[in-house]
Design a protein around this motif. Structure first.
Motif, PDB file in Angstrom:
ATOM      1  N   TYR A   1       0.830  -1.198   0.000  1.00 25.91           N
ATOM      2  CA  TYR A   1       0.000   0.000   0.000  1.00 25.91           C
ATOM      3  C   TYR A   1       0.874   1.261   0.000  1.00 25.91           C
ATOM      4  CZ  TYR A   1      -3.150   3.581   1.849  1.00 25.91           C
ATOM      5  OH  TYR A   1      -3.859   4.730   2.047  1.00 25.91           O
ATOM      6  N   ILE A   2       1.873   1.292   0.858  1.00 28.53           N
ATOM      7  CA  ILE A   2       2.772   2.453   0.933  1.00 28.53           C
ATOM      8  C   ILE A   2       3.516   2.635  -0.391  1.00 28.53           C
ATOM      9  CG2 ILE A   2       4.868   3.332   2.043  1.00 28.53           C
ATOM     10  CD1 ILE A   2       3.778   2.007   4.669  1.00 28.53           C
ATOM     11  N   LEU A   3       3.994   1.545  -0.973  1.00 28.58           N
ATOM     12  CA  LEU A   3       4.723   1.635  -2.245  1.00 28.58           C
ATOM     13  C   LEU A   3       3.812   2.083  -3.391  1.00 28.58           C
ATOM     14  CD1 LEU A   3       6.953  -1.548  -1.904  1.00 28.58           C
ATOM     15  CD2 LEU A   3       7.694   0.850  -1.777  1.00 28.58           C
ATOM     16  N   ILE A   4       2.583   1.598  -3.413  1.00 26.76           N
ATOM     17  CA  ILE A   4       1.638   1.999  -4.467  1.00 26.76           C
ATOM     18  C   ILE A   4       1.318   3.482  -4.340  1.00 26.76           C
ATOM     19  CG2 ILE A   4      -0.752   1.736  -5.274  1.00 26.76           C
ATOM     20  CD1 ILE A   4      -0.433  -1.293  -4.468  1.00 26.76           C
ATOM     21  N   ILE A   5       1.030   3.940  -3.130  1.00 24.77           N
ATOM     22  CA  ILE A   5       0.726   5.360  -2.912  1.00 24.77           C
ATOM     23  C   ILE A   5       1.960   6.204  -3.226  1.00 24.77           C
ATOM     24  CG2 ILE A   5       0.092   7.104  -1.190  1.00 24.77           C
ATOM     25  CD1 ILE A   5      -2.233   5.274  -2.067  1.00 24.77           C
ATOM     26  N   GLY A   6       3.126   5.747  -2.785  1.00 28.45           N
ATOM     27  CA  GLY A   6       4.368   6.483  -3.057  1.00 28.45           C
ATOM     28  C   GLY A   6       4.642   6.614  -4.545  1.00 28.45           C
ATOM     29  N   ALA A   7       4.481   5.530  -5.277  1.00 26.80           N
ATOM     30  CA  ALA A   7       4.699   5.582  -6.724  1.00 26.80           C
ATOM     31  C   ALA A   7       3.658   6.486  -7.381  1.00 26.80           C
ATOM     32  CB  ALA A   7       4.645   4.178  -7.324  1.00 26.80           C
ATOM     33  N   GLY A   8       2.441   6.449  -6.884  1.00 31.85           N
ATOM     34  CA  GLY A   8       1.392   7.311  -7.428  1.00 31.85           C
ATOM     35  C   GLY A   8       1.690   8.786  -7.216  1.00 31.85           C
ATOM     36  N   LEU A   9       2.282   9.110  -6.084  1.00 30.66           N
ATOM     37  CA  LEU A   9       2.631  10.506  -5.807  1.00 30.66           C
ATOM     38  C   LEU A   9       3.743  11.016  -6.716  1.00 30.66           C
ATOM     39  CD1 LEU A   9       2.432  10.530  -1.905  1.00 30.66           C
ATOM     40  CD2 LEU A   9       0.831  11.574  -3.528  1.00 30.66           C
ATOM     41  N   CYS A  10       4.478  10.102  -7.312  1.00 30.21           N
ATOM     42  CA  CYS A  10       5.547  10.508  -8.242  1.00 30.21           C
ATOM     43  C   CYS A  10       4.990  11.179  -9.490  1.00 30.21           C
ATOM     44  CB  CYS A  10       6.401   9.302  -8.629  1.00 30.21           C
ATOM     45  SG  CYS A  10       7.382   8.676  -7.267  1.00 30.21           S
ATOM     46  N   SER A  11       3.700  11.064  -9.718  1.00 32.57           N
ATOM     47  CA  SER A  11       3.103  11.694 -10.904  1.00 32.57           C
ATOM     48  C   SER A  11       3.192  13.215 -10.853  1.00 32.57           C
ATOM     49  CB  SER A  11       1.655  11.252 -11.078  1.00 32.57           C
ATOM     50  OG  SER A  11       0.877  11.713  -9.990  1.00 32.57           O
ATOM     51  N   VAL A  12       3.454  13.782  -9.685  1.00 31.85           N
ATOM     52  CA  VAL A  12       3.597  15.242  -9.587  1.00 31.85           C
ATOM     53  C   VAL A  12       5.037  15.693  -9.805  1.00 31.85           C
ATOM     54  CG1 VAL A  12       1.587  15.467  -8.081  1.00 31.85           C
ATOM     55  CG2 VAL A  12       3.865  15.237  -7.073  1.00 31.85           C
ATOM     56  N   PHE A  13       5.956  14.755  -9.978  1.00 27.64           N
ATOM     57  CA  PHE A  13       7.357  15.106 -10.213  1.00 27.64           C
ATOM     58  C   PHE A  13       7.509  15.743 -11.585  1.00 27.64           C
ATOM     59  CE2 PHE A  13       9.378  11.638  -7.298  1.00 27.64           C
ATOM     60  CZ  PHE A  13       8.836  12.272  -6.192  1.00 27.64           C
ATOM     61  N   PRO A  14       8.578  16.510 -11.776  1.00 26.98           N
ATOM     62  CA  PRO A  14       8.829  17.084 -13.106  1.00 26.98           C
ATOM     63  C   PRO A  14       9.269  15.995 -14.085  1.00 26.98           C
ATOM     64  CG  PRO A  14      10.624  17.608 -11.611  1.00 26.98           C
ATOM     65  CD  PRO A  14       9.572  16.922 -10.793  1.00 26.98           C
TER      66      PRO A  14
ATOM     67  N   ASN B   1       5.490   6.856 -11.817  1.00 26.82           N
ATOM     68  CA  ASN B   1       4.115   6.490 -11.482  1.00 26.82           C
ATOM     69  C   ASN B   1       3.674   5.209 -12.180  1.00 26.82           C
ATOM     70  OD1 ASN B   1       1.328   6.842 -10.619  1.00 26.82           O
ATOM     71  ND2 ASN B   1       0.951   7.491 -12.716  1.00 26.82           N
ATOM     72  N   THR B   2       4.124   5.009 -13.408  1.00 30.98           N
ATOM     73  CA  THR B   2       3.686   3.833 -14.172  1.00 30.98           C
ATOM     74  C   THR B   2       4.188   2.527 -13.552  1.00 30.98           C
ATOM     75  OG1 THR B   2       5.564   3.955 -15.676  1.00 30.98           O
ATOM     76  CG2 THR B   2       3.556   5.110 -16.339  1.00 30.98           C
ATOM     77  N   LEU B   3       5.203   2.607 -12.699  1.00 29.70           N
ATOM     78  CA  LEU B   3       5.751   1.398 -12.078  1.00 29.70           C
ATOM     79  C   LEU B   3       4.937   0.920 -10.878  1.00 29.70           C
ATOM     80  CD1 LEU B   3       9.559   2.204 -12.304  1.00 29.70           C
ATOM     81  CD2 LEU B   3       8.144   0.855 -13.868  1.00 29.70           C
ATOM     82  N   SER B   4       3.937   1.683 -10.476  1.00 30.48           N
ATOM     83  CA  SER B   4       3.119   1.264  -9.340  1.00 30.48           C
ATOM     84  C   SER B   4       2.442  -0.075  -9.605  1.00 30.48           C
ATOM     85  CB  SER B   4       2.076   2.326  -8.995  1.00 30.48           C
ATOM     86  OG  SER B   4       1.125   2.446 -10.022  1.00 30.48           O
ATOM     87  N   CYS B   5       2.258  -0.414 -10.882  1.00 28.00           N
ATOM     88  CA  CYS B   5       1.605  -1.684 -11.225  1.00 28.00           C
ATOM     89  C   CYS B   5       2.408  -2.884 -10.718  1.00 28.00           C
ATOM     90  CB  CYS B   5       1.375  -1.780 -12.724  1.00 28.00           C
ATOM     91  SG  CYS B   5       2.879  -1.744 -13.710  1.00 28.00           S
ATOM     92  N   LEU B   6       3.695  -2.734 -10.549  1.00 29.74           N
ATOM     93  CA  LEU B   6       4.531  -3.845 -10.062  1.00 29.74           C
ATOM     94  C   LEU B   6       4.120  -4.285  -8.660  1.00 29.74           C
ATOM     95  CD1 LEU B   6       8.035  -2.615 -11.274  1.00 29.74           C
ATOM     96  CD2 LEU B   6       6.594  -4.390 -12.300  1.00 29.74           C
ATOM     97  N   PHE B   7       3.640  -3.345  -7.859  1.00 25.51           N
ATOM     98  CA  PHE B   7       3.284  -3.654  -6.480  1.00 25.51           C
ATOM     99  C   PHE B   7       1.916  -4.328  -6.363  1.00 25.51           C
ATOM    100  CE2 PHE B   7       5.989   0.230  -6.402  1.00 25.51           C
ATOM    101  CZ  PHE B   7       7.149  -0.432  -6.040  1.00 25.51           C
ATOM    102  N   PHE B   8       1.179  -4.368  -7.467  1.00 25.32           N
ATOM    103  CA  PHE B   8      -0.094  -5.086  -7.498  1.00 25.32           C
ATOM    104  C   PHE B   8       0.085  -6.562  -7.864  1.00 25.32           C
ATOM    105  CE2 PHE B   8      -1.819  -0.778  -8.169  1.00 25.32           C
ATOM    106  CZ  PHE B   8      -2.862  -0.801  -7.261  1.00 25.32           C
ATOM    107  N   LEU B   9       1.236  -6.915  -8.423  1.00 25.10           N
ATOM    108  CA  LEU B   9       1.422  -8.270  -8.948  1.00 25.10           C
ATOM    109  C   LEU B   9       1.196  -9.384  -7.928  1.00 25.10           C
ATOM    110  CD1 LEU B   9       4.339  -7.869 -11.500  1.00 25.10           C
ATOM    111  CD2 LEU B   9       1.887  -8.082 -11.932  1.00 25.10           C
ATOM    112  N   PRO B  10       1.696  -9.267  -6.683  1.00 21.60           N
ATOM    113  CA  PRO B  10       1.413 -10.364  -5.738  1.00 21.60           C
ATOM    114  C   PRO B  10      -0.084 -10.572  -5.504  1.00 21.60           C
ATOM    115  CG  PRO B  10       3.090  -8.881  -4.847  1.00 21.60           C
ATOM    116  CD  PRO B  10       2.563  -8.251  -6.085  1.00 21.60           C
TER     117      PRO B  10
END
Length: 179
Positions: free
Chosen positions: A101-114, A121-130
């Motif tokens: 959950y923390i990794l998914i939210i963290g990766a999602g927050l990267c969408s505001v980066f320059p 952000n697109t890598l958040s899908c990796l944390f859903f695989l398990p």
């Protein structure tokens, strides 16, 4: 069978619950492809379908769309449900819902980066695989759930792939030639 009985015995060992719609088992490779090509939006659809399944399974009247809209508040609950369902069906894999959950939210927050760091952000899908793996296993093993495996890309998925490729080309051109 009475009209109130929503189950049918297909044979002596199979007892489907027809209040649960047939479940689509998506391959990990297809999930990753669609997730990356849609810039991380495909997991939202997967979350919606997962919530729909659990709401039907539990006979709840919750709204899966609202669970997706307020995903940040409900995602940990979904990950825990999938993990519990896995244990119930004898799944041997391990997952850590709070860390995921923390990794998914963290990766999602990267969408505001320059640019180009917003693409993390697109890598958040990796944390859903398990959880995808666990849910697919459970859907196949459960005697009350009808499931079917994916075969190629559906028409909607093909459209997503084409649109995703166009957007990736535009983003790449923007990153390479933009100011």
């Amino acid at each position: 069978m009475t009209p109130q009985d929503n189950s049918v015995y297909l044979d002596q060992s199979t007892h489907y619950n027809f209040e649960i719609e047939p479940q689509y088992l998506i391959k990990e490779s297809k999930f990753l492809l669609l997730s990356i090509l849609t810039f991380g939006f495909y997991p939202i659809w997967w979350i919606y379908k997962s919530w729909t399944f659990f709401i039907q399974k539990e006979g709840s009247n919750a709204n899966p769309a609202m669970r997706v809209v307020f995903n940040v508040f409900f995602m940990l609950s979904l990950l825990n449900k999938i993990q519990r369902f896995g244990k119930q069906e004898g799944y041997q894999g391990r997952s850590f819902p709070v860390i995921s959950y923390i990794l998914i939210i963290g990766a999602g927050l990267c969408s505001v980066f320059p640019p180009p760091f917003f693409l993390i952000n697109t890598l958040s899908c990796l944390f859903f695989l398990p959880y995808l793996r666990t849910l697919n296993y459970c859907l196949q093993q459960s005697s009350e759930i009808r499931s079917y495996e994916d075969t190629g890309l559906s028409t909607r998925q093909t459209v997503l792939v084409v649109i995703g490729l166009v957007f990736w080309i535009l983003v790449t051109i923007g990153l390479l030639f933009g100011k």
